[in-house]
Each structure stands twice: as structure tokens, then as C-alpha cells.
Write a protein that holds these residues in place. Sequence first.
Motif, PDB file in Angstrom:
ATOM      1  N   LEU A 167       4.748  -0.747   6.148  1.00 35.11           N
ATOM      2  CA  LEU A 167       4.787  -0.405   4.716  1.00 35.11           C
ATOM      3  C   LEU A 167       6.041   0.411   4.486  1.00 35.11           C
ATOM      4  CD1 LEU A 167       3.695  -0.077   1.874  1.00 35.11           C
ATOM      5  CD2 LEU A 167       1.974   1.486   2.717  1.00 35.11           C
ATOM      6  N   CYS A 179       1.702   7.511   0.256  1.00 32.88           N
ATOM      7  CA  CYS A 179       0.442   7.677  -0.493  1.00 32.88           C
ATOM      8  C   CYS A 179      -0.319   8.944  -0.110  1.00 32.88           C
ATOM      9  CB  CYS A 179      -0.454   6.459  -0.306  1.00 32.88           C
ATOM     10  SG  CYS A 179       0.198   5.012  -1.132  1.00 32.88           S
ATOM     11  N   LYS A 204      -2.466  -6.785   5.672  1.00 38.66           N
ATOM     12  CA  LYS A 204      -3.580  -6.889   6.624  1.00 38.66           C
ATOM     13  C   LYS A 204      -3.533  -5.765   7.663  1.00 38.66           C
ATOM     14  CE  LYS A 204      -5.178 -11.507   7.597  1.00 38.66           C
ATOM     15  NZ  LYS A 204      -6.257 -11.452   6.684  1.00 38.66           N
ATOM     16  N   GLY A 238      -1.477   6.488   3.857  1.00 45.16           N
ATOM     17  CA  GLY A 238      -0.253   5.943   3.264  1.00 45.16           C
ATOM     18  C   GLY A 238       0.795   5.555   4.284  1.00 45.16           C
ATOM     19  N   ASN A 285      -2.989   1.200  -7.645  1.00 50.77           N
ATOM     20  CA  ASN A 285      -2.551   2.227  -6.692  1.00 50.77           C
ATOM     21  C   ASN A 285      -1.315   2.933  -7.260  1.00 50.77           C
ATOM     22  OD1 ASN A 285      -1.582   3.723  -4.553  1.00 50.77           O
ATOM     23  ND2 ASN A 285      -1.739   2.070  -3.046  1.00 50.77           N
ATOM     24  N   THR A 302      -9.271  -6.379  -4.204  1.00 54.26           N
ATOM     25  CA  THR A 302      -8.753  -5.009  -4.384  1.00 54.26           C
ATOM     26  C   THR A 302      -9.590  -4.133  -5.325  1.00 54.26           C
ATOM     27  OG1 THR A 302      -7.380  -5.460  -6.339  1.00 54.26           O
ATOM     28  CG2 THR A 302      -6.391  -5.935  -4.186  1.00 54.26           C
ATOM     29  N   ILE A 346       0.613  -6.934  -7.443  1.00 61.31           N
ATOM     30  CA  ILE A 346      -0.733  -6.836  -8.044  1.00 61.31           C
ATOM     31  C   ILE A 346      -1.386  -5.482  -7.775  1.00 61.31           C
ATOM     32  CG2 ILE A 346      -1.168  -9.334  -7.940  1.00 61.31           C
ATOM     33  CD1 ILE A 346      -3.028  -7.883  -5.396  1.00 61.31           C
ATOM     34  N   ILE A 347      -0.823  -4.744  -6.833  1.00 64.73           N
ATOM     35  CA  ILE A 347      -1.497  -3.528  -6.351  1.00 64.73           C
ATOM     36  C   ILE A 347      -1.099  -2.263  -7.114  1.00 64.73           C
ATOM     37  CG2 ILE A 347      -1.764  -1.987  -4.350  1.00 64.73           C
ATOM     38  CD1 ILE A 347      -1.234  -4.482  -2.587  1.00 64.73           C
ATOM     39  N   PHE A 359      -4.229  -2.422   6.066  1.00 65.19           N
ATOM     40  CA  PHE A 359      -5.661  -2.360   5.749  1.00 65.19           C
ATOM     41  C   PHE A 359      -6.459  -1.875   6.958  1.00 65.19           C
ATOM     42  CE2 PHE A 359      -9.937  -3.902   5.217  1.00 65.19           C
ATOM     43  CZ  PHE A 359     -10.195  -3.755   3.861  1.00 65.19           C
ATOM     44  N   TRP A 364      -9.139 -13.360  -7.560  1.00 67.22           N
ATOM     45  CA  TRP A 364      -8.622 -12.928  -6.242  1.00 67.22           C
ATOM     46  C   TRP A 364      -8.335 -11.434  -6.259  1.00 67.22           C
ATOM     47  CZ3 TRP A 364      -4.970 -10.365  -3.538  1.00 67.22           C
ATOM     48  CH2 TRP A 364      -4.858 -10.627  -2.175  1.00 67.22           C
ATOM     49  N   ALA A 373      -6.288   2.731  -3.022  1.00 70.55           N
ATOM     50  CA  ALA A 373      -5.424   1.644  -2.559  1.00 70.55           C
ATOM     51  C   ALA A 373      -6.150   0.316  -2.631  1.00 70.55           C
ATOM     52  CB  ALA A 373      -4.957   1.896  -1.136  1.00 70.55           C
ATOM     53  N   ASN A 374      -7.451   0.362  -2.330  1.00 71.09           N
ATOM     54  CA  ASN A 374      -8.233  -0.864  -2.298  1.00 71.09           C
ATOM     55  C   ASN A 374      -9.704  -0.464  -2.337  1.00 71.09           C
ATOM     56  OD1 ASN A 374      -9.728  -3.154  -1.323  1.00 71.09           O
ATOM     57  ND2 ASN A 374      -7.784  -3.988  -0.571  1.00 71.09           N
ATOM     58  N   ALA A 383      -5.816   1.766   7.615  1.00 70.61           N
ATOM     59  CA  ALA A 383      -6.298   2.592   6.498  1.00 70.61           C
ATOM     60  C   ALA A 383      -7.815   2.731   6.546  1.00 70.61           C
ATOM     61  CB  ALA A 383      -5.859   1.989   5.171  1.00 70.61           C
TER      62      ALA A 383
HETATM   63  O1  UT7 Z   1      -1.727   2.842  -0.392  1.00 74.17           O
HETATM   64  C1  UT7 Z   1      -1.084   2.755   0.827  1.00 74.17           C
HETATM   65  C2  UT7 Z   1      -1.852   2.032   1.835  1.00 74.17           C
HETATM   66  N1  UT7 Z   1      -2.045   0.654   1.456  1.00 74.17           N
HETATM   67  C3  UT7 Z   1      -3.198   0.068   1.618  1.00 74.17           C
HETATM   68  O2  UT7 Z   1      -4.145   0.708   2.041  1.00 74.17           O
HETATM   69  C4  UT7 Z   1      -3.290  -1.417   1.337  1.00 74.17           C
HETATM   70  C5  UT7 Z   1      -4.042  -2.104   2.448  1.00 74.17           C
HETATM   71  N2  UT7 Z   1      -4.100  -3.565   2.307  1.00 74.17           N
HETATM   72  C6  UT7 Z   1      -4.807  -4.170   1.359  1.00 74.17           C
HETATM   73  O3  UT7 Z   1      -5.356  -3.558   0.477  1.00 74.17           O
HETATM   74  C7  UT7 Z   1      -4.982  -5.674   1.455  1.00 74.17           C
HETATM   75  O4  UT7 Z   1      -4.512  -6.111   2.717  1.00 74.17           O
HETATM   76  C8  UT7 Z   1      -4.260  -6.486   0.339  1.00 74.17           C
HETATM   77  C9  UT7 Z   1      -4.968  -6.255  -0.975  1.00 74.17           C
HETATM   78  C10 UT7 Z   1      -2.813  -6.068   0.261  1.00 74.17           C
HETATM   79  C11 UT7 Z   1      -4.358  -7.976   0.670  1.00 74.17           C
HETATM   80  O5  UT7 Z   1      -5.713  -8.368   0.841  1.00 74.17           O
HETATM   81  P1  UT7 Z   1      -6.173  -9.193   2.133  1.00 74.17           P
HETATM   82  O6  UT7 Z   1      -7.600  -9.456   1.969  1.00 74.17           O
HETATM   83  O7  UT7 Z   1      -5.750  -8.410   3.343  1.00 74.17           O
HETATM   84  O8  UT7 Z   1      -5.356 -10.516   1.987  1.00 74.17           O
HETATM   85  P2  UT7 Z   1      -4.363 -11.209   3.024  1.00 74.17           P
HETATM   86  O9  UT7 Z   1      -3.043 -10.540   3.019  1.00 74.17           O
HETATM   87  O10 UT7 Z   1      -5.063 -11.403   4.322  1.00 74.17           O
HETATM   88  O11 UT7 Z   1      -4.194 -12.637   2.354  1.00 74.17           O
HETATM   89  C12 UT7 Z   1      -5.308 -13.569   2.262  1.00 74.17           C
HETATM   90  C13 UT7 Z   1      -4.846 -14.794   1.543  1.00 74.17           C
HETATM   91  C14 UT7 Z   1      -3.539 -15.373   2.072  1.00 74.17           C
HETATM   92  O12 UT7 Z   1      -3.604 -16.791   1.990  1.00 74.17           O
HETATM   93  P3  UT7 Z   1      -3.990 -17.673   3.275  1.00 74.17           P
HETATM   94  O13 UT7 Z   1      -2.933 -17.353   4.297  1.00 74.17           O
HETATM   95  O14 UT7 Z   1      -5.348 -17.231   3.686  1.00 74.17           O
HETATM   96  O15 UT7 Z   1      -3.925 -19.058   2.736  1.00 74.17           O
HETATM   97  C15 UT7 Z   1      -2.509 -14.861   1.100  1.00 74.17           C
HETATM   98  O16 UT7 Z   1      -1.371 -15.692   1.025  1.00 74.17           O
HETATM   99  O17 UT7 Z   1      -4.606 -14.494   0.155  1.00 74.17           O
HETATM  100  C16 UT7 Z   1      -3.269 -14.874  -0.197  1.00 74.17           C
HETATM  101  N3  UT7 Z   1      -2.757 -13.921  -1.173  1.00 74.17           N
HETATM  102  C17 UT7 Z   1      -2.987 -14.037  -2.492  1.00 74.17           C
HETATM  103  N4  UT7 Z   1      -3.652 -14.960  -3.222  1.00 74.17           N
HETATM  104  C18 UT7 Z   1      -3.706 -14.766  -4.555  1.00 74.17           C
HETATM  105  C19 UT7 Z   1      -2.042 -12.810  -0.956  1.00 74.17           C
HETATM  106  N5  UT7 Z   1      -1.795 -12.176  -2.120  1.00 74.17           N
HETATM  107  C20 UT7 Z   1      -2.366 -12.930  -3.096  1.00 74.17           C
HETATM  108  C21 UT7 Z   1      -2.450 -12.797  -4.493  1.00 74.17           C
HETATM  109  N6  UT7 Z   1      -3.136 -13.726  -5.184  1.00 74.17           N
HETATM  110  N7  UT7 Z   1      -1.894 -11.757  -5.155  1.00 74.17           N
END
Ligand code: UT7
Length: 331
Positions: free
Chosen positions: A194, A116, A222, A315, A286, A40, A159-160, A225, A35, A258-259, A228
Motif C-alpha cells: 500500500l 491510516c 487482498k 494502515g 475510507n 466493502t 471505490i474505497i 486485507f 460489488w 477501511a472495509n 489488517a
Molecule cells: O485503510 C488502509 C488499509 N486498507 C485496507 O484495510 C483495505 C484492505 N483490502 C480490502 O478492503 C479489499 O481487499 C478490497 C475491498 C480492496 C478488495 O476486495 P477483495 O474481496 O479483496 O477483492 P479482490 O481484490 O480479491 O478482487 C476480487 C475480484 C477480482 O476479480 P477476479 O480476479 O476474481 O475475476 C477483481 O478483479 O473482484 C474484482 N474487482 C472488482 N470488481 C468490481 C476488484 N475491484 C473491483 C471493483 N468492482 N471495484
Amino acid sequence: MSKTTAAITAVGSYVPDFVMTNKILETLVDTNDEWITTRTGIKERRILKGEGLGTSYLAIKAAEQLLEKRKLDPKDIELIIVATATPDMMVAATAAYVASEIGATNAFAYDLQAACSSFLYGMSTAASYIESGRYKKVLLIGADKMSSIIDYTDRTTCIIFGDGAGAALFEPNNEGLGLQDEYLRSDGVGRNFLKMDAGGSLLPASEETVKNRQHFIYQDGKSVFKFAVTNMADSAAKIMERNNLSHEDVDWLIPHQANKRIIDATSNRMGLDDSKVMMNIQRYGNTTSATLPLLLSDYESQLKKGDNLVFAAFGGGFTWGSIYLKWAYNS
Ligand code: UT7
């Protein structure tokens, strides 16, 4: 007489020894390597262990590496800016302590905070001091001990992030190298997506805030993302357009780490081949203010004088933007 520009003339970096792998995180929260990797691009990150070691520890190490590589007398530095979202303390400037510890006794020093985008904004600040002719040696350090504000029971953030620091020296240049153009933006609409709720003037620390885990970072991943991915790509594209740069003219993209999916979207929008995209997210995650200078340090040996570099970051805040810089030396 040609205009004075602000060039980066040396870089240094530091990451702590302890490697927090995805496998280790699997033992802390409900997650898995697959995952994390697919969502990421991160495989591992560095964590600063040890009592009494804050962001200044990382910043000092990065600055010392730069001083040693450049054989620079710290007394010649006039200004030190520490770009950070995790200062040692809320009030005493981390940069002042860093300056004293590295022997930069003739410098004044302060911190700069834009989540960021701290280092990106710091590049603009450092360059302005040089371009104006006010100072000739400005040290910009991006450093963050993200592990100090991470909740290791929250799988959406732990995890990030990772810990690290990078430093860049800005000096005058009369060959037209260095910072060429910038496009910097912010939008307070992002403040709730954030953030770290407590410990600031809005919500001072209390038993309640500790109990509610409000001294840790919260991210609506989300939503962040979406902002960003659009804004990092837009600002990089804008900088290219404004400076008549085609994808062939750009030698390197230096994107905030970040991703990997956000990085890929930005480089695709710019029409860049993967070989021109700096990336170390797989090893460090990150590191907030440290991502850009860590990339410069990791890729320094591949950079050539005159190379066209496009920096892009996004950020918390929200804060974001892009900078076009011509590299000034061969290492
Ligand atoms: O640096 C500053 C700016 N920050 C960024 O640019 C970060 C931007 N965001 C991201 O990079 C991504 O949104 C994340 C990496 C934080 C999350 O990825 P995503 O593809 O947006 O996942 P999500 O939050 O939509 O979650 C998808 C699923 C959820 O489950 P359901 O609801 O689909 O059943 C989450 O509960 O993944 C689940 N989930 C995880 N599963 C396993 C969330 N975190 C985890 C995890 N391990 N660590």
C-alpha cells in the motif's frame, strides 16, 4: 495527588458537499453498486471539489467547528498536530497553515504521517504532551483529501477512498478519564502493499513517473486485507485483555473505516454487539486519517462520561494498533 491523564474534551468535523455515489463510479470504471456494497460496505463518499483547495481546507473547517462548539479562543491552543497522508505540500507543514488560518497564533504546529493509523498514533502523541504536564491544550486534527492521490481509472482503489476531516481537543483530566492504554505497532514489510511510489525522495517526480501513473495510490488489496483483519482484531483483543475488559465493559469500538468486513471481524473477536460498533463507512468510505475523529463527531451525542472506548486502526507502512480511552464528558 491523582495522576494527570489526557482526555478528549471536544470534537469537530467536516466533510465536503459533493457526494460520489457507487452509481457515479459505475460510469467511471467497470464496477457496480452490488460489488462495492458487499465487498466493502461503502455506498458513497465525499469529494472536495474546487481549485486550490487542499487538505488544509478540510482541517480548518473541522477545527473551526470544534472552536465554535466549545466557544474556545484559538489563542489558548498551544499545539496543533495535523495527522494526514495528503499534506497540502511535501515540505511546508500543513498544520502551520491551519494554525494561522484559525487564529491559533500562540501554537506551534506540525504534521504526523502514518497512513491510516495517523490519527491513532497522533492520539498517543497528543496525550503524551498533556500527561507530561508540558501543554494543556493540544488540538489533533485528522484530515485527508484522498481524491488528490486517487486514480479514477483504477477500480481497485477509487471505490474505497473519500475526503474528510475531524478534530479532537486533548486536555488534562484529574478524574482518571481519557487515554488509559495503548498498543501501537508497525512493520515495514507492508511498504510495497500500500503505497504511492513517486513524489518522495526515493523516486522524485519526473515525466516518467507521471506517465506511469505513479503519483496515485497503489494497493494490493487482498494482502492488505489479510494483515489488517488479523492485526486490528489482535490489537483490540490485546488491549481488552491487558486492561481486564470484558465485552460487557466495552461501551464502544471505534474502528478505522477501511472495509466493513474488517470492522465486523474485529468486533466479533471482541465479542461485541453491533450496537456498540461505530460505523459510517457507508457514507464516507475510507477517509484515511479522518475516520476515527469523524466517528467521534458523528456519535458524540450518544457518548457518556465514563464510557469505555476502544480505538483500532490499520494502515500503510504497515502501521496499526489499539487505544483504550475513557470518555470525559456528556454533550
Ligand atoms: O485503510 C488502509 C488499509 N486498507 C485496507 O484495510 C483495505 C484492505 N483490502 C480490502 O478492503 C479489499 O481487499 C478490497 C475491498 C480492496 C478488495 O476486495 P477483495 O474481496 O479483496 O477483492 P479482490 O481484490 O480479491 O478482487 C476480487 C475480484 C477480482 O476479480 P477476479 O480476479 O476474481 O475475476 C477483481 O478483479 O473482484 C474484482 N474487482 C472488482 N470488481 C468490481 C476488484 N475491484 C473491483 C471493483 N468492482 N471495484
